[in-house]
Design a protein around this motif. Structure first.
Motif: not given
Length: 513
Positions: A7-8, A37-39, A44-50
């Motif tokens: 997620l970027i 974007a809200p926490l 909800r998107r279950q990102p692997l990294a930011l």
């Protein structure tokens, strides 16, 4: 099923989508969300990294984009880039101030000693692209300085224990020599992410999305003959078959011999095509228009008016497909809600009227030019199509600085044809991204045939690029430049001087308007 993304978070950088593109090149799925974007949405998107993008703001200014501190407690690896690094430092307890010396352009970066293996790809004085006016004066508690430049003591930092990393430079651009390898090392080795995305999957998904969205209706396509609109047409035709209709609008702003070449090439692809002659309408509306933004918006509105008129003649069409790419979007508006600055309104984005009689279908909106070319190959396009030089939708209108007239169009067409012919007959053709002529709004004194002349000046532009977001000047061979200049001045009435543009992007744009 859509995989979990990298997620970027978009803080407004013109290069945010470049980061996503680099991640996709590694066949890792990525998504972009605005920094606001809200926490809950991020969870909800279950990102692997930011990844935190760059941006035009300063963290200490009122109203600057903020970072929710809770994001640093999710247990995810985080990489901050430029402003992303500064906001990471600010939130984590570091100190950011206005830099005494701003850094713009390529600078030598040297990694620190005794840091994590992430920085092993950089040698002393590795070239990196800097673009910042603020510096981190004091890193946050628990962070180690991981590298510096001559004027930026904290050019990289890390907190290995928490998996938090930051770089002041931009690893997502080609000017940072080891940048892509650095991102790959971060995602695969630090984050442990495996391949989960392909361009073919993108193609299949968008064919299905077009079918689902259009349903039983018909769709018309603005087809220019360039790679963007051609790939868009192939995608839509594959999705809808006989319910797809392609229009080629002759707006009077085309290059020399472009229309017959387009008719020949597009008919060979089996795309149903109808030519619409709207030259008089476009030139009438552009009469006396000199401002670049007004030009682009006039062209955008006129395109829509033409499509409305033609659609009504044939019935009622609800959907319009365009070959809009991300560089068009990010220079016109912030596509993902981030605070990026408007550079210029592209005729098919910021140049469109606020009230549209069509719903737009833009399957390439999140892709860069090189990705579209790869997608074209997936669809069976030949290299002749795939490697075609980009040509802007507003055509020669934005290569004529000042008002557009039939006389000035004729002068530019002839000069541009010489530039293209000479380059395409040289070994350079495959190396260049774009090469063209520009007609300047100035005249100069010359002497031709022992007589004084006072005529126009033409500029030659030749650049190399991968994605259109950044571009380097290609210094043409003096012999080639000499031939081009001689032919233009000798054979194009109205030009008595030729100059060469040596400005990269940034700070300039590829087109002059």
């Amino acid at each position: 099923m859509t995989p979990s993304p990298v997620l970027i978070l978009d803080f407004g950088s013109q290069l945010t989508q470049n980061i996503a593109r680099r991640v996709r090149e590694m066949e890792i799925y990525s998504e972009i969300l605005p920094a606001s974007a809200p926490l809950a949405e991020i969870r909800r998107r279950q990102p692997l990294a930011l990844i935190l993008s760059g941006g035009p703001s300063s963290v200490y200014e009122p109203g600057a984009p903020a970072l929710d501190p809770a994001l640093l407690d999710l247990g995810l690896p985080v990489l901050g880039i430029c402003y992303g690094m500064q906001i990471l430092a600010h939130v984590a307890g570091g100190k950011v101030e206005r830099a005494k010396v701003r850094e713009y352009g390529v600078q030598p970066f040297t990694p620190a000693k005794d840091v994590s293996p992430l920085w092993d790809l950089f040698r002393p004085n590795s070239p990196v692209l800097m673009s910042h006016g603020d510096n981190i004066i004091t890193p946050p508690p628990g962070f180690t300085v991981a590298g510096h430049t001559e004027t930026t003591p904290v050019a990289a930092m890390e907190n290995r224990k928490k998996g938090l990393y930051g770089v002041q430079f931009h690893p997502e651009v080609t000017q940072t020599v080891a940048g892509v390898d650095f991102l790959r090392h971060f995602l695969r080795d630090i984050c442990g992410i495996k391949k989960n995305w392909t361009l073919k999957g993108y193609l299949d998904r968008h064919v299905e999305e077009i079918r689902a969205r259009v349903g039983t209706d018909h769709l018309i396509c603005a087809l220019s003959g360039g790679i963007d609109s051609t790939v868009t047409a192939l995608l839509c035709h594959r999705a809808l078959g006989e319910r797809f209709h392609a229009f080629f609008v002759d707006n009077g702003l085309l290059r020399k011999n472009e229309l017959p070449e387009m008719e020949r090439d597009l008919s060979s692809l089996g795309i149903p095509l109808e030519i619409i002659d709207a030259r008089d309408l476009f030139l009438d509306r552009l009469k006396g228009v000199a401002d670049p933004e007004k030009k682009r918006k006039t062209i955008g509105r006129t395109f829509i008016d033409v499509f409305v008129r033609e659609a009504r003649r044939r019935g009622t069409y609800r959907y319009l497909a365009q070959g809009t790419l991300y560089p068009d979007v990010i220079e016109s508006v912030s596509s993902f809600g981030g605070p990026s600055a408007v550079i210029k309104s592209h005729h098919n984005v910021g140049g469109l009227p606020k009230r549209m009689p069509f719903e737009l279908v833009e399957p390439l909106r999140e892709l860069f030019k090189d990705e579209v070319r790869r997608l074209g190959r997936e669809l069976g396009l030949s290299d002749r199509f795939v490697s075609r030089q980009p040509f802007p939708g507003p055509g020669l209108a934005i290569r004529i600085l000042g008002s557009v007239t039939p006389e000035r169009l004729h002068i530019l067409r002839e000069a541009d044809a010489i530039v293209r012919e000479e380059v395409e007959n040289s070994p350079l053709r495959s190396e260049l991204w774009q090469y063209f002529a520009v007609l300047l709004p100035v005249k100069s004194v010359g002497v031709m045939g022992d007589a004084r002349t006072y005529e126009n000046v033409a500029a030659i532009r030749a650049v190399c690029s991968v994605d259109g977001m950044t571009a380097d000047v290609h210094y043409l061979d003096p012999g080639l430049l000499g031939r081009i200049s001689h032919r233009i001045i000798a054979t194009v009435p109205g030009i008595n001087r030729v100059v060469f543009d040596i400005s990269p992007k940034p700070p300039s744009t590829i087109e002059w308007e």
